[in-house]
Design a protein around this motif. Structure first.
Motif, PDB file in Angstrom:
ATOM      1  N   UNK B 424       5.707 -11.254 -31.482  1.00 45.65           N
ATOM      2  CA  UNK B 424       5.277 -10.227 -32.534  1.00 45.65           C
ATOM      3  C   UNK B 424       5.846 -10.462 -34.010  1.00 45.65           C
ATOM      4  N   UNK B 434       6.321  -6.305 -42.185  1.00 47.86           N
ATOM      5  CA  UNK B 434       5.724  -5.207 -43.165  1.00 47.86           C
ATOM      6  C   UNK B 434       4.500  -4.493 -42.311  1.00 47.86           C
ATOM      7  N   UNK B 435       4.538  -4.881 -41.006  1.00 48.42           N
ATOM      8  CA  UNK B 435       3.435  -4.268 -40.161  1.00 48.42           C
ATOM      9  C   UNK B 435       4.211  -3.237 -39.262  1.00 48.42           C
ATOM     10  N   UNK B 436       3.866  -2.109 -39.191  1.00 45.94           N
ATOM     11  CA  UNK B 436       4.784  -1.043 -38.381  1.00 45.94           C
ATOM     12  C   UNK B 436       4.460  -1.393 -36.967  1.00 45.94           C
ATOM     13  N   UNK B 437       3.326  -1.512 -36.550  1.00 52.39           N
ATOM     14  CA  UNK B 437       2.916  -1.706 -35.063  1.00 52.39           C
ATOM     15  C   UNK B 437       3.807  -2.905 -34.504  1.00 52.39           C
ATOM     16  N   UNK B 438       3.870  -4.050 -35.491  1.00 53.14           N
ATOM     17  CA  UNK B 438       4.787  -5.134 -34.833  1.00 53.14           C
ATOM     18  C   UNK B 438       6.290  -4.783 -34.763  1.00 53.14           C
ATOM     19  N   UNK B 440       7.214  -1.975 -34.030  1.00 56.00           N
ATOM     20  CA  UNK B 440       7.354  -1.257 -32.706  1.00 56.00           C
ATOM     21  C   UNK B 440       7.530  -2.023 -31.856  1.00 56.00           C
ATOM     22  N   UNK B 441       6.764  -2.967 -31.604  1.00 53.22           N
ATOM     23  CA  UNK B 441       6.858  -3.840 -30.453  1.00 53.22           C
ATOM     24  C   UNK B 441       8.318  -4.559 -30.331  1.00 53.22           C
TER      25      UNK B 441
END
Lengths: 376, 528
Positions: B424, B434-438, B440-441
């Motif tokens: 990720x 800077x990507x929230x979803x990454x 989160x993982x």
């Protein structure tokens, strides 16, 4: 008759070894519609949209799995074929929340269905993939309304608990393309068909949420989904196809060099898809390439040159910053020699950027002290 | 790569070593997995960690860290002894076979077991599988190169491939997987201390005069320059005055960070050009903001030498320029007008002075990229290298001796540590974080440890632990995992706040000057 030919809609076509009727037709520019068919995967013949009439055969045959045999006489749009496709489409449309309003949208029954679906979606909009849906395209093409059969209620709730993908089972037509994308193309083996008959559902192992499964969020399934069952969370309801500009480019993460199609609205990248039918990735991406684009529009981006004074940065214009850099570089070069200086160029920037960086080091600073982080 | 990505699916046998492909090159891993599941190719994985691809392998060898030359010599020992090698290829295309044969003579499977921990039987079986293939592909990555013996490791892979005639054929090859989008291009463009673009040596008078003429300059230096790993110690000694860093974050990615930080602080003048205020940019005197990939036109060259277009899709934020334009503007203020109107004009000059790019134009690569070498505009590009001959004529076998890693474990630092990436995140995390979803993982750094080692040090999954080497220490969360082998821990290097590179060893490979990121000795204890 030539042994290696078949007749499709009156056209005599040469067949290649191990080719299906679909492949022969498409290779020769004859369109046979498909839904469950996924390029690069093993055909399943599940959806029966691609059925064709083969003279002397007892039933209609799925073009995607039927081998093209010498001497076959095939009709791809005969009344019998069209009728069969219409029934298949009717059944699919009545199987869930397909509120695309294809026909008879002025009747009361559609309105109440539409209102019910919008409540389910918590929106006053149409289906999230309206205008970007292969089932909708087929419904228009064959003028099917979706009202011939009683619509079936959705059994499984929408899954939204992961950061990237919304799984809306109410719009899933069980074509299996996502399963093929996951198992045949990416070989992540995270999802499969679960349960039987009318209970059928695409499940991650043990019917768990994707986030608790073997899913690695490559999003191949999202790109393969012909309907609105799998949609990127970030852009669900955020765009319609005619609103976005598409730009093909190369991914900026690892060295595979995947070809990406950036979807742009209002100067923002709102969605990333893998570019189909082009090497090296043929439409496939990974989680970073498909979902890791927020940095482009991050509020933390640098937006102006900065000069450090007394240990603190202050904003500066380009003229001032560039003049300062040029002056100091020239002073140091002239005082200590070019070999007291170095340039680190970058494995992240373009060839053009890199070429000029080495030209600058060698031609202007007069040193070969130039390197980048290939080793790091 | 000597071969293409698509070509992986042509192989009968695929040998993958030092590459956690499913996490670092996920799309390439799908070619490997398809070759195995759909075409019946046999996969040999050689990696100390139980990486995902081990599940797809016919044979998984688990060597001790830093013992690659030993198992590779072991495979060749078996292949030569059992006469499984490609005699015609060796005869016709190579030289130095006798020296190789002598060098691998003592690497009997039993001897290799002593060094690597790989059972002798597995060495023999893997050798037979690799040598039995009509076409066998070797894929490798930083697990091979980031060692003090990195060059030896790569030469050994080349020895193995040549020995079995796996060079210059579809489905074969020695294929390094490049970790960054344009690391191939940065090398191709002369972003290296010893060569101009297209690997034209700087100490060749012919090249010097050619470039002086093309650039309209005089006095180009014919003295090869310093690598980044040599510049840093020079700076530490105060002998280096200024640096211009473009799109790099060495203060997270360098080995032995504490030393690197001290070195950078010695510079008189540091300019950093980047899209974010990186850890390195914070230490600069001037920071110049640049466009990211979506904001500019240009080309990247991928791991299979394919030159591909990058296209401007959005306007950049604020007052931000393309990297090449910033460099050109500094040059013109120093009295040298580079005179380019746009990036395509820069590419035209690249093609003019770089033989391997000579036939490539933006127009030709509009739909699909071309593989260099592509010397003329009617040349179709070169997907597979060395089909008829090697650049030096015959392929040369190098006899390679085994040398242990620079740092080995002892009573004080009893565990080995190795570093790498997770699915990720990417490199120093300036983009992916800077990507929230990454996030989160994969929210934070961790140290991966085997169950037995966790028990040995009385640690539990989720504990905050201190990991220390001779050079520094960091605090991370413990992850007890069956990926880890006893005696070796793994830490990803993405996370600046717990930077794995505070611990790593900056000892260099004598030829490539690459630091030994993949092996150092550490100790672990519960954080206070």
């Amino acid at each position: 008759m030539d042994e290696k030919t078949i007749l499709i809609n009156g056209n005599r076509l040469t067949i290649q070894p191990e080719e299906t009727i679909l492949e022969t037709a498409r290779r020769n520019g004859i369109d046979i519609p498909t839904l469950c068919h996924l390029k690069g995967a093993i055909p399943t013949g599940a959806c029966r949209i691609c059925v064709v009439e083969v003279e002397k055969a007892r039933a209609l045959m799925p073009a995607c799995t039927t081998p093209a045999q010498p001497g076959m006489v095939v009709h791809t749009e005969s009344p019998e074929v069209v009728n069969s496709r219409r029934i298949s489409i009717e059944l699919l449309l009545s199987s869930g929340n397909h509120n695309c309003s294809v026909r008879k949208s002025d009747t009361g029954s559609f309105t109440s269905f539409q209102l019910e679906v919008q409540k389910y979606d918590n929106t006053d909009d149409l289906c999230p993939v309206w205008g970007d849906c292969e089932l909708q395209d087929l419904a228009y093409r064959y003028q099917v309304s979706g009202e011939a059969f009683e619509s079936t209620k959705t059994k499984y709730p929408m899954e939204t608990v992961n950061p990237f993908i919304v799984r809306d089972f109410s719009r899933c037509i069980l074509c299996g393309r996502c399963v093929q994308a996951c198992n045949d193309i990416q070989v992540n083996n995270a999802i499969s068909f679960g349960y039987r008959g009318s209970e059928a559902k695409i499940v991650a192992s043990g019917d768990r949420a994707l986030k608790d499964s073997d899913c690695v969020f490559c999003g191949e399934c999202v790109q393969a989904c012909p309907v609105g069952a799998l949609v990127e969370k970030e852009c669900r309801y955020a765009w319609r196809p005619w609103e976005a500009r598409k730009v093909k480019t190369t991914c900026s993460y690892c060295g595979v060099g995947c070809q990406l199609t950036l979807h742009i609205m209002d100067n923002q990248v709102i969605k990333v898809a893998g570019t189909e039918d082009v090497a090296p990735n043929n439409g496939s991406l990974c989680v970073k390439g498909r979902f890791g684009y927020s940095f482009i529009h991050s509020p933390e981006r640098l937006t102006t040159p900065l000069i450090k004074e007394n240990g603190k940065f202050r904003e500066a214009g380009w003229e001032e910053a560039l003049n300062l850099v040029a002056k100091r570089f020239a002073e140091i070069r002239d005082t200590h020699g070019g070999d007291s200086m170095g340039v680190l160029t970058s494995a992240r920037v373009t060839n053009e950027d890199n070429y000029l960086a080495q030209k600058f080091a060698r031609g202007v600073l007069k040193t070969n002290n130039i390197d980048h982080c290939a080793r790091l | 790569m000597t071969n293409t990505i698509a070509d992986i699916e042509e192989a009968d046998v695929i040998l993958i070593t030092g590459s956690n492909t499913t996490e670092n090159h996920p799309v390439i891993s799908s070619f490997v997995k398809r070759a195995v599941t759909r075409r019946g190719a046999k996969l040999i994985v050689v990696d100390p960690r139980r990486i995902k691809l081990a599940e797809f392998s016919e044979k998984w060898l688990r060597p001790n860290l830093g013992t690659d030359v030993a198992w590779l010599n072991g495979l060749m020992h078996v292949i030569i002894k059992e006469e499984l090698y490609d005699k015609a290829f060796v005869e016709k295309r190579t030289e130095g076979f006798d020296a190789l044969k002598a060098a691998v003579e003592k690497f009997t499977p039993e001897h290799v077991t002593e060094i690597t921990g790989i059972p002798a039987r597995d060495i023999v079986e893997a050798a037979r599988i690799y040598a039995g293939a009509k076409a066998a592909s070797i894929l490798y990555c930083m697990g091979i190169t980031q060692h003090t013996t990195g060059t030896d490791n790569v030469k050994s892979l080349a020895n193995l491939a040549m020995l079995c005639g796996n060079i210059g054929i579809p489905g074969g090859g020695v294929n390094p997987l490049r970790g960054q989008n344009n690391v191939q291009g940065a090398c191709d463009m002369g972003g290296l201390p010893n060569v101009f673009s297209g690997y034209q040596p700087v100490n060749d008078p012919g090249n010097i005069s050619k470039m002086e003429k093309a650039w309209g300059v005089t006095g180009l230096s014919d003295k090869p320059g310093l690598t980044v790993t040599e510049m840093v110690p020079m700076a530490h000694k105060g002998e280096f005055k200024a640096m211009y860093i473009i799109g790099e974050n060495p203060l997270v990615s360098d080995a032995d960070l504490n030393h690197a930080e001290a070195s950078f602080s010695q510079l008189d003048f540091l300019v950093v050009q980047d899209i974010f205020m990186t850890e390195t940019a914070k230490t600069a005197d001037v920071v110049l903001p640049s466009c990211c990939f979506a904001e500019k036109d240009g080309t990247f060259s991928n791991t299979e030498r394919r030159v591909q277009r990058v296209r401007k899709a959005v306007e950049p934020p604020g007052d931000v320029w393309e990297d090449w334009r910033i460099t050109a503007e500094i040059a013109s203020r120093m009295g040298y007008d580079m005179g380019f109107e746009n990036a395509e004009a820069v590419f035209a000059e690249i093609a003019m002075v770089t033989p391997s790019y000579g036939g490539i134009t933006w127009e030709r690569i509009d739909r699909e990229g071309l593989h260099w070498p592509c010397p003329s505009t009617d040349h179709p590009g070169t997907p597979i290298l060395h089909t008829e001959t090697f650049p030096i004529g015959r392929g040369k076998f190098f006899p390679i001796a085994f040398i242990p890693p620079a740092e080995i474990t002892d009573d004080e630092y009893p565990l080995y540590m190795t570093t790498g990436r997770v699915l990720y995140h990417y490199h120093t995390g300036t983009m992916t974080r800077k990507t929230e979803g990454l996030n989160e993982r994969s929210p934070e750094s961790f140290v991966e440890i085997s169950k037995a080692d966790a028990a040995k040090y009385d640690l539990k999954d989720g504990d905050r632990v201190k990991v220390a080497s001779r050079r520094g220490e960091i605090e991370v969360v413990l992850s007890v995992s069956d990926k880890a082998v006893d005696g070796t821990v793994f830490i990803p290097f993405h996370f600046a706040e717990a930077a794995a590179n505070r611990l790593t060893n900056s000892a260099l490979d004598p030829v490539s000057k690459i630091p030994e990121f993949k092996v150092c000795a550490v100790k672990i204890s519960k954080a206070a």
